[in-house]
Design an enzyme around this catalytic site. Structure first.
Site, PDB file in Angstrom:
ATOM      1  N   ASP A 184       0.832  -1.182   0.000  1.00 36.44           N
ATOM      2  CA  ASP A 184       0.000   0.000   0.000  1.00 36.44           C
ATOM      3  C   ASP A 184       0.885   1.258   0.000  1.00 36.44           C
ATOM      4  O   ASP A 184       1.836   1.320   0.770  1.00 36.44           O
ATOM      5  CB  ASP A 184      -0.762  -0.019   1.329  1.00 36.44           C
ATOM      6  N   CYS A 229      -7.288  -2.268  -6.204  1.00 36.57           N
ATOM      7  CA  CYS A 229      -6.379  -2.499  -5.080  1.00 36.57           C
ATOM      8  C   CYS A 229      -7.253  -2.326  -3.848  1.00 36.57           C
ATOM      9  O   CYS A 229      -8.280  -2.999  -3.742  1.00 36.57           O
ATOM     10  CB  CYS A 229      -5.172  -1.567  -5.133  1.00 36.57           C
ATOM     11  N   SER A 230      -6.892  -1.431  -2.955  1.00 33.45           N
ATOM     12  CA  SER A 230      -7.761  -1.222  -1.804  1.00 33.45           C
ATOM     13  C   SER A 230      -8.675  -0.025  -2.073  1.00 33.45           C
ATOM     14  O   SER A 230      -9.896  -0.149  -2.122  1.00 33.45           O
ATOM     15  CB  SER A 230      -6.911  -0.996  -0.554  1.00 33.45           C
ATOM     16  N   ALA A 231      -8.060   1.130  -2.304  1.00 31.86           N
ATOM     17  CA  ALA A 231      -8.852   2.306  -2.659  1.00 31.86           C
ATOM     18  C   ALA A 231      -9.108   2.357  -4.174  1.00 31.86           C
ATOM     19  O   ALA A 231     -10.005   3.045  -4.643  1.00 31.86           O
ATOM     20  CB  ALA A 231      -8.148   3.576  -2.210  1.00 31.86           C
ATOM     21  N   GLY A 232      -8.275   1.651  -4.925  1.00 33.95           N
ATOM     22  CA  GLY A 232      -8.459   1.641  -6.375  1.00 33.95           C
ATOM     23  C   GLY A 232      -7.898   2.870  -7.061  1.00 33.95           C
ATOM     24  O   GLY A 232      -8.347   3.250  -8.153  1.00 33.95           O
ATOM     25  N   GLY A 234      -4.151   4.242  -6.096  1.00 36.31           N
ATOM     26  CA  GLY A 234      -2.688   4.274  -6.091  1.00 36.31           C
ATOM     27  C   GLY A 234      -2.079   3.197  -6.975  1.00 36.31           C
ATOM     28  O   GLY A 234      -1.527   3.465  -8.049  1.00 36.31           O
ATOM     29  N   GLN A 273      -0.949   7.590  -6.234  1.00 36.85           N
ATOM     30  CA  GLN A 273      -1.055   8.224  -4.925  1.00 36.85           C
ATOM     31  C   GLN A 273       0.245   8.780  -4.358  1.00 36.85           C
ATOM     32  O   GLN A 273       0.219   9.578  -3.447  1.00 36.85           O
ATOM     33  CB  GLN A 273      -1.624   7.205  -3.924  1.00 36.85           C
TER      34      GLN A 273
HETATM   35  N1  PTR Z   1      -5.884   9.023   2.385  1.00 40.48           N
HETATM   36  C1  PTR Z   1      -5.694   9.488   1.085  1.00 40.48           C
HETATM   37  C2  PTR Z   1      -4.399  10.277   1.030  1.00 40.48           C
HETATM   38  O1  PTR Z   1      -4.123  11.009   1.942  1.00 40.48           O
HETATM   39  O2  PTR Z   1      -3.686  10.113   0.058  1.00 40.48           O
HETATM   40  C3  PTR Z   1      -6.878  10.302   0.726  1.00 40.48           C
HETATM   41  C4  PTR Z   1      -6.720  11.157  -0.412  1.00 40.48           C
HETATM   42  C5  PTR Z   1      -6.739  10.638  -1.636  1.00 40.48           C
HETATM   43  C6  PTR Z   1      -6.569  12.506  -0.239  1.00 40.48           C
HETATM   44  C7  PTR Z   1      -6.601  11.414  -2.712  1.00 40.48           C
HETATM   45  C8  PTR Z   1      -6.416  13.321  -1.311  1.00 40.48           C
HETATM   46  C9  PTR Z   1      -6.405  12.766  -2.546  1.00 40.48           C
HETATM   47  O3  PTR Z   1      -6.301  13.563  -3.615  1.00 40.48           O
HETATM   48  P1  PTR Z   1      -4.977  13.824  -4.422  1.00 40.48           P
HETATM   49  O4  PTR Z   1      -4.374  12.501  -4.801  1.00 40.48           O
HETATM   50  O5  PTR Z   1      -5.440  14.600  -5.570  1.00 40.48           O
HETATM   51  O6  PTR Z   1      -4.099  14.579  -3.475  1.00 40.48           O
HETATM   52  N1  PTR Z   2      -7.954   7.035   3.513  1.00 40.48           N
HETATM   53  C1  PTR Z   2      -7.195   6.014   2.920  1.00 40.48           C
HETATM   54  C2  PTR Z   2      -5.785   6.109   3.484  1.00 40.48           C
HETATM   55  O1  PTR Z   2      -5.186   7.168   3.451  1.00 40.48           O
HETATM   56  O2  PTR Z   2      -5.329   5.095   4.000  1.00 40.48           O
HETATM   57  C3  PTR Z   2      -7.247   6.109   1.446  1.00 40.48           C
HETATM   58  C4  PTR Z   2      -6.356   5.260   0.613  1.00 40.48           C
HETATM   59  C5  PTR Z   2      -6.071   3.940   0.913  1.00 40.48           C
HETATM   60  C6  PTR Z   2      -5.820   5.800  -0.524  1.00 40.48           C
HETATM   61  C7  PTR Z   2      -5.251   3.179   0.092  1.00 40.48           C
HETATM   62  C8  PTR Z   2      -5.008   5.056  -1.353  1.00 40.48           C
HETATM   63  C9  PTR Z   2      -4.719   3.754  -1.048  1.00 40.48           C
HETATM   64  O3  PTR Z   2      -3.928   3.025  -1.867  1.00 40.48           O
HETATM   65  P1  PTR Z   2      -4.411   2.117  -3.071  1.00 40.48           P
HETATM   66  O4  PTR Z   2      -5.288   2.926  -3.964  1.00 40.48           O
HETATM   67  O5  PTR Z   2      -3.148   1.704  -3.730  1.00 40.48           O
HETATM   68  O6  PTR Z   2      -5.154   0.948  -2.494  1.00 40.48           O
END
Ligand code: PTR
Ligand code: PTR
Length: 311
Positions: A184, A229-232, A234, A273
């Site tokens: 992750d 993946c998990s969030a779909g 990253g 991500q």
């Molecule tokens: N928990 C995720 C993170 O902090 O990466 C939640 C999140 C996901 C926050 C996407 C912002 C996000 O938007 P961006 O990728 O555009 O910053």
């Molecule tokens: N709120 C979640 C976090 O920050 O843990 C969101 C999140 C989780 C964002 C996993 C991206 C993640 O990765 P992937 O998309 O690779 O599963």
């Protein structure tokens, strides 16, 4: 391709990271209304990762439940192929039936999973298919899922599934590809392993298409490949980026990672991500180019290798 390599060598890790940060700070360009409707909130795995309206996959809608058309999933274009992928979150216990309904309705042949069910002491994704050949069938409303065979490889596993729609008794084959070594928010340790995985996924989709014969005539690459993946966002976004860039490289000998990531992000919000994932795409593409004769020598890329404590 040589232009791309020069660009990467010049930018270095720091420059690529800056480039990514710039992409990441742009706010999403679309609405999330369906994802925010109260009855749908529970169908989102993460409250801070929402699903765009304009590309979301619409499920069939029952008269009883007008919200039954919602699943956290978006169509994403491939290289010169509209809707080549469906990028989606790891199913939740109460969205597995929706997930299989999507697979059925979109006539999906191949599912790619780039997370483990359990990571770092947390459940990242529901075990939505029977994990072993001898496991019991799993039933989700009118769908029955059975595991026919399981083949383990070093970095991934391939499961042949049989999906039965118990309303009609129609049976379909679905292949499930699970990559095991991708943490992750991290990147795979080994780009070659990832590229090998990707190649297997593509070969599988085309051989399954061939087996279906006329049904997909005229649709060269067939139905969307489901990637989650998990969030779909990253790891899924990274996988789609590599697939698109490799197809383009094969056809035009050029690479455009930044443009590709921007396009994917316009269809699936937040795709890719971390800066590490963005840098990894560059490294993997160059390794691919070298292994496949697009490049004759490897520049010094030690700067781009995954950093030990990046996570
Ligand atoms: N928990 C995720 C993170 O902090 O990466 C939640 C999140 C996901 C926050 C996407 C912002 C996000 O938007 P961006 O990728 O555009 O910053
Ligand atoms: N709120 C979640 C976090 O920050 O843990 C969101 C999140 C989780 C964002 C996993 C991206 C993640 O990765 P992937 O998309 O690779 O599963």
């Amino acid at each position: 391709i040589s232009q791309f390599v020069e660009y990467v060598v010049k930018k270095k890790r720091a420059g690529l990271i800056k480039e990514y940060e710039e992409i990441k700070t742009r706010s999403p360009d679309g609405t999330f209304n369906s994802a925010r409707v109260r009855p749908n909130l529970l169908k989102n795995r993460y409250t801070d990762v929402l699903c765009y309206d304009h590309t979301r996959v619409l499920l069939s809608q029952s008269e009883k439940d007008p919200m039954s058309d919602y699943i956290h999933a978006n169509f994403v274009d491939g290289y010169k192929q509209k809707n080549a992928f469906i990028s989606t979150q790891g199913p939740l216990p109460h969205t597995c039936a929706d997930f299989w309904r999507m697979v059925w309705e979109q006539q999906v042949l191949v599912i790619v999973m780039t997370t483990k069910v359990f990571e770092c002491g947390k459940i990242k994704c529901e075990q939505y298919w029977p994990p072993e050949e001898l496991s019991e069938d799993q039933i989700y409303q009118n769908f029955k899922v059975s595991t026919k065979s399981l083949s383990q490889f070093d970095n991934f596993a391939v499961t042949r599934l049989e999906l039965t729609n118990t309303d009609t008794n129609e049976i379909r084959q679905v292949s499930h590809f699970r990559f095991n070594s991708w943490p992750d928010f991290g990147v795979p340790q080994n780009a070659v392993a990832m590229l090998d995985f990707l190649e297997k996924v593509r070969k599988c989709q085309s051989s399954m298409l061939q087996d279906l014969g006329d049904k997909w005539a005229g649709h060269q690459r067939g139905p969307p490949i489901v990637v989650h993946c998990s969030a779909g966002i990253g790891r899924t976004g990274t996988f789609c980026t590599l697939d698109i860039c490799i197809n383009r490289l094969e056809e035009t000998s050029t690479v455009d990672i930044k443009g590709t990531v921007e396009r994917i992000r316009s269809q699936r919000a937040y795709s890719i991500q971390t800066p590490e994932q963005y840098v990894f795409c560059h490294l993997a593409l160059i390794e691919y180019a070298l292994a496949n004769g697009f490049l004759s020598s490897l520049p010094d890329l030690s700067d781009l290798k995954p950093q030990e404590d990046s996570d």
